[in-house]
Design a protein around this motif. Structure first.
Motif, mmCIF file in Angstrom:
data_model
loop_
_atom_site.group_PDB
_atom_site.id
_atom_site.type_symbol
_atom_site.label_atom_id
_atom_site.label_comp_id
_atom_site.label_asym_id
_atom_site.label_seq_id
_atom_site.Cartn_x
_atom_site.Cartn_y
_atom_site.Cartn_z
ATOM 1 N N PRO A 11 42.392 37.483 39.874
ATOM 2 C CA PRO A 11 42.444 38.527 40.911
ATOM 3 C C PRO A 11 42.465 37.925 42.315
ATOM 4 N N LEU A 12 41.785 36.791 42.495
ATOM 5 C CA LEU A 12 41.769 36.172 43.817
ATOM 6 C C LEU A 12 43.132 35.592 44.181
ATOM 7 N N MET A 13 43.892 35.181 43.142
ATOM 8 C CA MET A 13 45.260 34.722 43.398
ATOM 9 C C MET A 13 46.171 35.895 43.704
ATOM 10 N N LEU A 14 45.890 37.029 43.035
ATOM 11 C CA LEU A 14 46.834 38.143 43.103
ATOM 12 C C LEU A 14 46.539 39.124 44.235
ATOM 13 N N ARG A 15 45.417 38.961 44.936
ATOM 14 C CA ARG A 15 45.064 39.958 45.944
ATOM 15 C C ARG A 15 46.150 40.090 47.006
ATOM 16 N N ASP A 16 46.751 38.986 47.416
ATOM 17 C CA ASP A 16 47.811 39.083 48.426
ATOM 18 C C ASP A 16 49.097 39.703 47.869
ATOM 19 N N PRO A 17 49.603 39.210 46.716
ATOM 20 C CA PRO A 17 50.798 39.876 46.166
ATOM 21 C C PRO A 17 50.561 41.368 45.903
ATOM 22 N N PHE A 18 49.356 41.747 45.527
ATOM 23 C CA PHE A 18 49.050 43.166 45.309
ATOM 24 C C PHE A 18 48.916 43.929 46.632
ATOM 25 N N CYS A 19 48.927 43.210 47.752
ATOM 26 C CA CYS A 19 48.816 43.821 49.070
ATOM 27 C C CYS A 19 47.424 44.399 49.296
ATOM 28 N N MET A 20 46.396 43.721 48.786
ATOM 29 C CA MET A 20 45.036 44.241 48.931
ATOM 30 C C MET A 20 44.437 43.870 50.280
ATOM 31 N N ASP A 21 45.113 42.939 50.982
ATOM 32 C CA ASP A 21 44.679 42.542 52.318
ATOM 33 C C ASP A 21 43.164 42.263 52.322
ATOM 34 N N ASP A 22 42.448 42.878 53.257
ATOM 35 C CA ASP A 22 41.017 42.598 53.359
ATOM 36 C C ASP A 22 40.159 43.594 52.589
ATOM 37 N N MET A 166 46.555 29.592 50.288
ATOM 38 C CA MET A 166 45.106 29.734 50.458
ATOM 39 C C MET A 166 44.525 28.546 51.200
ATOM 40 N N SER A 167 45.012 27.351 50.839
ATOM 41 C CA SER A 167 44.471 26.147 51.465
ATOM 42 C C SER A 167 44.788 26.096 52.951
ATOM 43 N N SER A 168 45.927 26.673 53.337
ATOM 44 C CA SER A 168 46.339 26.538 54.728
ATOM 45 C C SER A 168 45.396 27.258 55.679
ATOM 46 N N GLY A 169 44.468 28.071 55.146
ATOM 47 C CA GLY A 169 43.459 28.704 55.995
ATOM 48 C C GLY A 169 42.583 27.667 56.698
ATOM 49 N N GLN A 170 42.338 26.561 56.058
ATOM 50 C CA GLN A 170 41.627 25.433 56.674
ATOM 51 C C GLN A 170 41.861 24.222 55.788
ATOM 52 N N TRP A 171 42.893 23.442 56.130
ATOM 53 C CA TRP A 171 43.284 22.330 55.270
ATOM 54 C C TRP A 171 42.148 21.363 54.969
ATOM 55 N N LEU A 246 39.123 31.666 58.156
ATOM 56 C CA LEU A 246 39.111 32.026 56.735
ATOM 57 C C LEU A 246 38.176 31.148 55.904
ATOM 58 N N ALA A 247 37.688 30.059 56.499
ATOM 59 C CA ALA A 247 36.761 29.214 55.767
ATOM 60 C C ALA A 247 35.316 29.678 55.938
ATOM 61 N N ARG A 248 35.092 30.695 56.791
ATOM 62 C CA ARG A 248 33.725 31.198 57.010
ATOM 63 C C ARG A 248 33.239 31.913 55.750
ATOM 64 N N THR A 249 31.943 31.880 55.533
ATOM 65 C CA THR A 249 31.381 32.537 54.350
ATOM 66 C C THR A 249 30.852 33.933 54.678
ATOM 67 N N ASP A 250 30.924 34.329 55.970
ATOM 68 C CA ASP A 250 30.357 35.642 56.313
ATOM 69 C C ASP A 250 31.434 36.713 56.507
ATOM 70 N N THR A 251 32.701 36.354 56.184
ATOM 71 C CA THR A 251 33.751 37.344 56.418
ATOM 72 C C THR A 251 33.717 38.454 55.378
ATOM 73 N N SER A 252 33.198 38.158 54.193
ATOM 74 C CA SER A 252 33.221 39.155 53.132
ATOM 75 C C SER A 252 31.828 39.623 52.750
ATOM 76 N N LEU A 253 30.852 39.332 53.616
ATOM 77 C CA LEU A 253 29.474 39.660 53.243
ATOM 78 C C LEU A 253 29.272 41.158 53.022
ATOM 79 N N GLN A 384 38.421 31.276 51.102
ATOM 80 C CA GLN A 384 39.776 31.049 50.600
ATOM 81 C C GLN A 384 40.148 29.569 50.494
ATOM 82 N N PRO A 385 39.897 28.740 51.524
ATOM 83 C CA PRO A 385 40.312 27.337 51.419
ATOM 84 C C PRO A 385 39.608 26.592 50.278
ATOM 85 N N VAL A 386 38.358 26.974 49.982
ATOM 86 C CA VAL A 386 37.665 26.349 48.856
ATOM 87 C C VAL A 386 38.376 26.729 47.556
#
Lengths: 562, 562
Positions: A11-22, A166-171, A246-253, A384-386
């Motif tokens: 699901p984490l791979m597919l969230r963007d193709p599914f257009c789930m955004d944030d 996903m990695s390009s959020g913070q190489w 996107l590497a922050r851990t508080d974006t989805s808290l 995401q980058p992790v």
């Protein structure tokens, strides 16, 4: 634990193709669903299906066609397009788009999931028929390592855009995670960590090769912890537009707060699945690939868990049950199918625990955990980058596993070089070419779309070319690796193994099945016979279908009455 | 004949990146140059270099970095851009561009060749130093099949855009050509064709496996003939803008008229080469890859032609001489370097002709043919889609040859799966990613360009990652395949072989070299010794450098006095 990190990855791979955004709440519901159906499928497969200790999970072989299907113009994500054009902090409502996570937005991604659901359900019916009719065991005559090699290899390679975006959020974070996985799995994998293990008889100290057992999981955890430190110290930018956010851990808290404690997934929870020819035929390549892989897994699992090689009826039942479970995952809407989890078969080899009961309990746990919304939401904290970093290594390993099929074939034969090189090369280049050139114009729009989806699915192109070349270019079974491969599937000495009947008979109902003579003609029945008077248990008189398994059958276990 | 179709392929691949557009006369001059220098290099290598019957030719390992270098914005081709924007039949002069083939246009493509010339010359000096100093034989300690695998594999895969862009001129013709190559090389390769062979003793009938010997050449000829028929019957459109025009055989006919009968290639014929850091470092990856491949070829060639395995001084001299020849090809401006031609080593195996004299005569013929402008122009009649089709299969075979290095390694080792999968996956994905994202911004423009060129060269990325992983992740020589690989290089029984001295000593000058004791310290001298009193001929007392060749030396030939 081994399976969960793989299952929730999809699901984490597919969230963007599914257009789930944030819409993290939506993603957490999807994670719950996929855990639930994986548990359900594991229970069904190990109890009524092939009856081996096999964990059923999500599979990237379905992700490849999913991406191809959703790459069609009509499924372009308006949210991603808006962010690309006007910057990540664009105001969607001012553009006429529903707010992220609102019912309107949910309907947008639900529509995409429904399309994939329909494709999976119908394509999986095909697998149900293949299992029920016993075609699979017949087709195995023509499928060898040279067909499997391009399929698995190209599955791994063609997923790199998922990992790299996903990695390009913070190489640097992604590279660090890859480094951690490499370190854990290759350099310190044999380090014994003192642990305490408790059983009925009390607790005692033991030494476990923790890093070797859970390299991905540990890298995810440590990578997330490092990101948490960098978030708290504000080393990572807190502005949504800046690189590294996107590497922050508080974006989805807030998803932890918003997600329901208990969320029971049910069939059709996203609405009625939609069916399109393009979707179904596109998904078929995923179904076929997963099915072929699974049959190989049955043999590997039987070998590692000390069971006799699965008889034909068990293989057919495994394929059939996997098809049924895929229909279920489609109906529930996990956005993915289900297939046997190779990683867990590896775990049997590592832990020496090949108990069917353990797997059934594991399946039950997944099923229950899938109903706890807040549990699923926990996984969204991983930046995401992790995830991107661990995905990259995982895909690379899938590529290598595909390539490792070369161990069976004669690599000094120029025939084999041709049959290896051409499918991989064209699988890669044709899919790249179709993606970057809008080149297919037959005059019929549906056929154009279908061909575009099929040709941009590298594993389909490679698998078909490999299958055709391997079966038409003259070569002995030995040269083609079919002999060595079958021997490896079955494994060595089996005199000390339990009988087939003990392992592969169905629970409770066996007595009644034996009474119904008509079931002897059903390829998934334990009493399945191929010709009048000849049963699968009777190894010297097996019928035509068994030609494919000659190599296996000559080493098979003591027969039993049927 | 085996070498020529491979050698002339390179200018035909590079004509578009060089921005030569429809200047067929220019391309024919380039073909003449590359034939000339290949002949020269073959003569030098077989006479003064490694002294094995090795054909030196052009190499696709140089094409990969060449494409990366010329992908930089400043080398964008204005002609291709104009055709893309305003259609293929655009009037260039009205856009301020010099007419195709005029001095002004020639200066545009000469500028690009000069940049590549400079890069090749300086990067090859590095190879000269490596050969002269004997570093190569030392470095071989660390280079095994797991380093070579990603380099060769990624070289093949990363060239697919060259093949697909040529094929897209008429896909059906390209597919037909691929089918012909497949048919000839795989299905009817063993068909014996009655031929007449004449020697001093008269003529006699014999049966040759023609299709197996020249599948590519025959497919090119038959493909061209079919296109000629389709051209004469006007099945292919005669309008330049229409799809399929490029498959016509009459588009380049005037080059036969315009090309000079005799055109003598000379160093600096396109002007003084230009040198840039980006070019040199980019090209270095091609030089390194070609060098490593060549050393493998020396062993293969020695084995197949019945010579003892090359001693250290011969390897060093081969590397040195290849470097010198690369400097020459750079100076002459063939747009490519030179390396040992693996295909011709295969031909030794097929024809059982391992004579050094035959190769020298072949080299001389190439050198002479390279001076006939009209001969080179002949190759321009082959339609692009026919070339594209044969290129695709060739690249696929290169990919497979790279992958065939897996036969030496233990594929049940998860270490090896990691060391195989990660370099190939990242070599592919990083280069794709860099090409499609303008992502490298260090603040320094030159460094940005350099990193972009290096990272978009898949074989560089894969080779470096493979080399590092293979040399740092713990593993035995056996597991890593180094043992099996070296044994395969050296081959079996050698008691009946001629002595090293007979094969690898230099002609005429040997007597004088032996008198000059100081030459014993020169790694390319036949009298090279590693420590005082220890010569390469004296197998029991070889010095440190020889550790890499322990496996080889234990099986080596009778020693000789030095």
């Amino acid at each position: 634990m081994t399976a969960v990190s793989g299952i929730i990855a999809i699901p984490l791979m597919l969230r963007d193709p599914f257009c789930m955004d944030d819409d993290d709440v939506g993603v957490s519901e999807l994670i719950g669903t996929i855990l639930f159906v994986s548990g359900l499928a594991t229970l069904l497969q190990s109890t009524l299906g092939v009856r081996l200790p096999i964990v059923q999970g999500s599979t990237i072989t379905f992700v490849v066609p999913t991406l191809a299907i959703l790459a069609q113009p009509q499924w372009k994500c308006p949210y991603a397009a808006a962010r690309e054009e006007f910057g990540v902090s664009v105001n969607f409502t001012s553009m006429g788009l529903p707010a992220v996570g609102s019912e309107g937005h949910r309907e947008i991604w639900k529509k995409r999931i429904r399309e994939i659901q329909g494709a999976i359900i119908v394509a999986s019916l095909f697998q149900v028929v293949i299992g029920l009719s016993g075609i699979m065991t017949f087709a195995l005559k023509f499928i060898g390592p040279l067909t499997i090699l391009p399929i698995i290899t190209l599955t791994g390679i063609s997923l790199y855009p998922v990992g790299s975006s996903m990695s390009s959020g913070q190489w640097w974070i992604a590279i660090m995670t890859m480094f951690l996985v490499t370190l854990f799995s290759q350099y310190i994998n044999n380090l014994r960590i003192p642990t305490v293990s408790c059983t009925n008889g009390g607790c005692r100290r033991s030494h476990l090769k923790l890093f070797g057992l859970f390299p991905i999981l540990l890298a995810m955890i440590i990578g997330t912890l490092i990101c948490a430190v960098l978030t708290v110290t504000d080393v990572l930018p807190s502005n949504i537009g800046e690189w590294g956010y996107l590497a922050r851990t508080d974006t989805s808290l807030n998803v932890l707060r918003k997600a329901k404690w208990v969320k029971f997934p049910y069939p059709g929870q996203w609405g009625t699945p939609t069916v399109s020819a393009v979707g179904v035929f596109g998904m078929l390549s995923g179904v076929l690939a997963a099915m072929i892989e699974s049959v190989g897994d049955y043999f590997a699992c039987a070998r590692l868990s000390g069971a006799p090689p699965p008889p034909l009826h068990a293989i057919n039942r495994g394929v059939f049950m996997e098809g049924v479970c895929c229909v279920f995952t489609g109906a529930w809407g996990s956005g993915n199918g289900t297939t046997s989890f190779s990683e867990n078969i590896g775990v049997i080899g590592l832990t020496k625990v090949g108990s069917r009961r353990v797997v059934q309990v594991g399946g039950l746990m997944m099923l229950v955990l899938g109903c706890f919304g807040k549990f699923a939401a926990l996984f969204l904290i991983i930046p995401q980058p992790v995830l991107g970093g661990t995905f990259m290594i995982t895909f690379a390993m899938v590529t290598a596993v595909g390539l490792s099929n070369m161990q069976y074939i004669d690599l000094n034969s120029s025939r084999n070089l041709f049959v290896v090189g051409v499918p991989i090369f064209f699988g890669l280049s044709l899919s790249q070419w179709v993606k970057s050139n809008d080149a297919i114009h037959t005059g019929n729009e549906t056929i154009d779309q279908l061909l575009t989806v099929l040709f941009s699915t590298g594993m389909f192109v490679g698998g078909v070319i490999g299958f055709i070349l391997d079966n038409t270019i003259p070569g002995t079974d030995e040269e083609r690796g079919i002999k060595k491969w079958r021997e490896a599937l079955v494994g060595g000495d089996e005199d000390s193994l339990p009988s087939e009947q003990e392992v592969y008979d169905l629970p409770l109902v066996s007595k009644y099945i034996r009474r119904l003579w008509c079931l002897r003609y059903l390829p998934i029945s334990p009493t399945f016979i191929i010709k009048e008077g000849r049963s699968t248990g009777d190894h010297d008189t097996q019928g035509e279908l068994n030609i494919a398994f000659d190599a296996i059958d000559t080493k098979a276990t003591p027969s039993h009455e049927s």
